[in-house]
Structure formats: C-alpha cells, structure tokens
Scaffold this motif. Structure first.
Motif, PDB file in Angstrom:
ATOM      1  N   ILE A  19      -1.106  -0.424 -18.123  1.00 40.65           N
ATOM      2  CA  ILE A  19      -2.182  -0.168 -17.172  1.00 40.65           C
ATOM      3  C   ILE A  19      -2.255  -1.149 -15.918  1.00 40.65           C
ATOM      4  O   ILE A  19      -2.838  -2.417 -15.904  1.00 40.65           O
ATOM      5  CB  ILE A  19      -3.517  -0.268 -17.966  1.00 40.65           C
ATOM      6  CG1 ILE A  19      -3.586   0.593 -19.065  1.00 40.65           C
ATOM      7  CG2 ILE A  19      -4.498  -0.030 -16.915  1.00 40.65           C
ATOM      8  CD1 ILE A  19      -4.948   0.565 -19.921  1.00 40.65           C
ATOM      9  N   GLU A  20      -1.308  -0.857 -14.835  1.00 35.78           N
ATOM     10  CA  GLU A  20      -1.113  -1.746 -13.932  1.00 35.78           C
ATOM     11  C   GLU A  20      -2.313  -2.103 -12.972  1.00 35.78           C
ATOM     12  O   GLU A  20      -2.494  -3.351 -12.488  1.00 35.78           O
ATOM     13  CB  GLU A  20      -0.183  -1.039 -12.824  1.00 35.78           C
ATOM     14  CG  GLU A  20       0.450  -1.829 -11.968  1.00 35.78           C
ATOM     15  CD  GLU A  20       1.385  -1.469 -10.858  1.00 35.78           C
ATOM     16  OE1 GLU A  20       1.418  -1.694  -9.745  1.00 35.78           O
ATOM     17  OE2 GLU A  20       2.257  -0.497 -11.616  1.00 35.78           O
ATOM     18  N   SER A  21      -3.360  -1.336 -12.912  1.00 31.85           N
ATOM     19  CA  SER A  21      -4.464  -1.780 -12.289  1.00 31.85           C
ATOM     20  C   SER A  21      -5.336  -3.036 -12.868  1.00 31.85           C
ATOM     21  O   SER A  21      -6.071  -3.504 -12.605  1.00 31.85           O
ATOM     22  CB  SER A  21      -5.473  -0.482 -12.138  1.00 31.85           C
ATOM     23  OG  SER A  21      -5.897  -0.030 -13.468  1.00 31.85           O
ATOM     24  N   ARG A  22      -5.170  -2.993 -14.349  1.00 32.23           N
ATOM     25  CA  ARG A  22      -5.850  -3.943 -15.136  1.00 32.23           C
ATOM     26  C   ARG A  22      -5.032  -5.145 -15.311  1.00 32.23           C
ATOM     27  O   ARG A  22      -5.467  -6.125 -15.838  1.00 32.23           O
ATOM     28  CB  ARG A  22      -6.446  -3.710 -16.284  1.00 32.23           C
ATOM     29  CG  ARG A  22      -7.253  -2.469 -16.138  1.00 32.23           C
ATOM     30  CD  ARG A  22      -7.931  -2.053 -17.466  1.00 32.23           C
ATOM     31  NE  ARG A  22      -8.789  -0.952 -17.446  1.00 32.23           N
ATOM     32  CZ  ARG A  22      -9.642  -0.492 -18.460  1.00 32.23           C
ATOM     33  NH1 ARG A  22      -9.401  -0.904 -19.492  1.00 32.23           N
ATOM     34  NH2 ARG A  22     -10.261   0.663 -18.316  1.00 32.23           N
ATOM     35  N   LEU A  23      -3.971  -5.096 -14.641  1.00 35.64           N
ATOM     36  CA  LEU A  23      -3.008  -6.520 -14.929  1.00 35.64           C
ATOM     37  C   LEU A  23      -3.505  -7.669 -14.457  1.00 35.64           C
ATOM     38  O   LEU A  23      -3.595  -8.690 -14.964  1.00 35.64           O
ATOM     39  CB  LEU A  23      -1.682  -6.178 -14.610  1.00 35.64           C
ATOM     40  CG  LEU A  23      -0.413  -7.044 -14.849  1.00 35.64           C
ATOM     41  CD1 LEU A  23      -0.435  -7.440 -16.177  1.00 35.64           C
ATOM     42  CD2 LEU A  23       0.942  -6.657 -14.335  1.00 35.64           C
ATOM     43  N   ASP A  24      -4.160  -7.607 -13.355  1.00 31.02           N
ATOM     44  CA  ASP A  24      -4.494  -8.933 -12.420  1.00 31.02           C
ATOM     45  C   ASP A  24      -5.785  -9.286 -13.013  1.00 31.02           C
ATOM     46  O   ASP A  24      -5.795 -10.594 -13.140  1.00 31.02           O
ATOM     47  CB  ASP A  24      -4.738  -8.446 -10.845  1.00 31.02           C
ATOM     48  CG  ASP A  24      -3.495  -8.034 -10.050  1.00 31.02           C
ATOM     49  OD1 ASP A  24      -2.538  -8.709 -10.501  1.00 31.02           O
ATOM     50  OD2 ASP A  24      -3.738  -7.269  -9.276  1.00 31.02           O
ATOM     51  N   THR A  25      -6.501  -8.265 -13.400  1.00 31.45           N
ATOM     52  CA  THR A  25      -8.007  -8.859 -14.217  1.00 31.45           C
ATOM     53  C   THR A  25      -7.489  -9.721 -15.530  1.00 31.45           C
ATOM     54  O   THR A  25      -8.038 -10.753 -15.807  1.00 31.45           O
ATOM     55  CB  THR A  25      -8.958  -7.657 -14.663  1.00 31.45           C
ATOM     56  OG1 THR A  25      -9.040  -6.933 -13.353  1.00 31.45           O
ATOM     57  CG2 THR A  25      -9.883  -8.250 -15.137  1.00 31.45           C
TER      58      THR A  25
END
Length: 190
Positions: free
Chosen positions: A120-126
């Motif tokens: 889940i790339e969109s949650r990686l930064d979080t």
C-alpha cells in the motif's frame, strides 16, 4: 438568570451555584468507550507499536480508572484518562525493570507488517513517520503523539502529561526537530 450550557467535555450539569458533578457508573462507561480509540492509539505510541502491550496497557488503564472514578471530579475526562494511561505505562516499565529477563523473551518479537505496508504505497510515508516517531525518546514522543497525531490542543495535552504549557511547547519543538532529522536521514539514498 440565563441558563448556560455545560462546558464542552465536562461531566457536570449547571445549577445556580456552579457545576455539580454527576459522576456515575454509566458516565464512566460512556466516557471510557468514547475515548477508547484515542487511548489505544496513545498506548501504541507508548509501547512503540506493540499491539498486545498496548491492549494490556489500555485494559490496566480502564481497570484503574474504573476503581478511581468515584474520586474523579468530572472535569477534563480525556486528560484524566490519558494521565491514568501514562501512569500505568510508567508503572509497567518499573515492574518490567525489576524482574529478570528470560532468554525466551528476548528472542520472541512481534510479527512484522512491513510487507503489508509495501503493498500500500499511499500509506508508506505515514508508516515511516510513525516508525520514526516511535523511535523518539518518550518525553518527546508523547507530546507529538497527542498534539500532532491525535490533534489535541496544547492546554489539554499539557494537562494530560502534567506539564506546563511552556514545557509542552519546548518538548514539541525539540521533538519535531529530532523527528525531522530522522526523516531526513531515512529519505537519503543509502
């Protein structure tokens, strides 16, 4: 005399003499269940992301809060529950420090969820930010978790952490600076 509404977040009803506490078992259940998600998220930050430890910590917090509810004056229930949670965490750290560590306990660790976060790339930064936050010293991690992650106002967070407003702002500044430095190191190519 015009009737004023009760203060937000207060468990008091207003009469002509001021606020009168209406602390009952039903209100404890209502307050505790309403604050459960917040307490669990803060417990996860306190335990550096260990879910089982966070669940145990919240359970111990509820047990202690339920027994002390009759002595609670009814103002700022969120801050009071967070203070109980923090006290229980400190007590558990003291208990853990006083008991010997077995070799089996050192080897076992929580299963990693890194594979899930990679998908889940969109949650990686979080995930990276929260991981970096978990690695900060507790005195800086808690103010950031309460003010930035949980979006509590500074006055309520200071009350929950038993700090002055100035001390809270200082710890927020220093903690954010440390977090920023860790994130910069993580973003640099190896």
């Amino acid at each position: 005399m015009r009737e004023l509404p009760p203060r937000p977040g207060s468990l008091h009803r207003r009469d002509r003499f001021g606020y009168i506490p209406t602390v009952t078992a039903a209100t404890f259940e209502q307050v505790a269940l309403a604050e459960l998600p917040l307490l669990y998220r803060v417990a996860r930050r306190l335990t550096s992301g260990h879910e089982a430890d966070a669940e145990d910590l919240v359970g111990a917090c509820f047990l202690k809060a339920a027994t002390a509810w009759s002595a609670f004056d009814g103002t700022h229930p969120r801050a009071w529950l967070l203070r109980v949670l923090r006290t229980e965490h400190l007590m558990s750290l003291r208990r853990a420090a006083s008991r010997p560590v077995l070799a089996e306990e050192e080897e076992g660790s929580e299963p990693s969820t890194e594979g899930f976060w990679r998908e889940i790339e969109s949650r990686l930064d979080t995930a990276r930010i929260l991981d970096a936050l978990d690695r900060l010293p507790e005195e800086y991690r808690l103010p950031i978790a309460l003010c930035d992650v949980e979006e509590m106002d500074h006055a309520e967070a200071a009350l929950a952490l038993e700090l002055s407003a100035v001390a809270l702002r200082t710890r927020l500044h220093r903690g954010r600076k440390m977090l920023r430095a860790r994130l910069v190191r993580l973003s640099e190519p190896s």
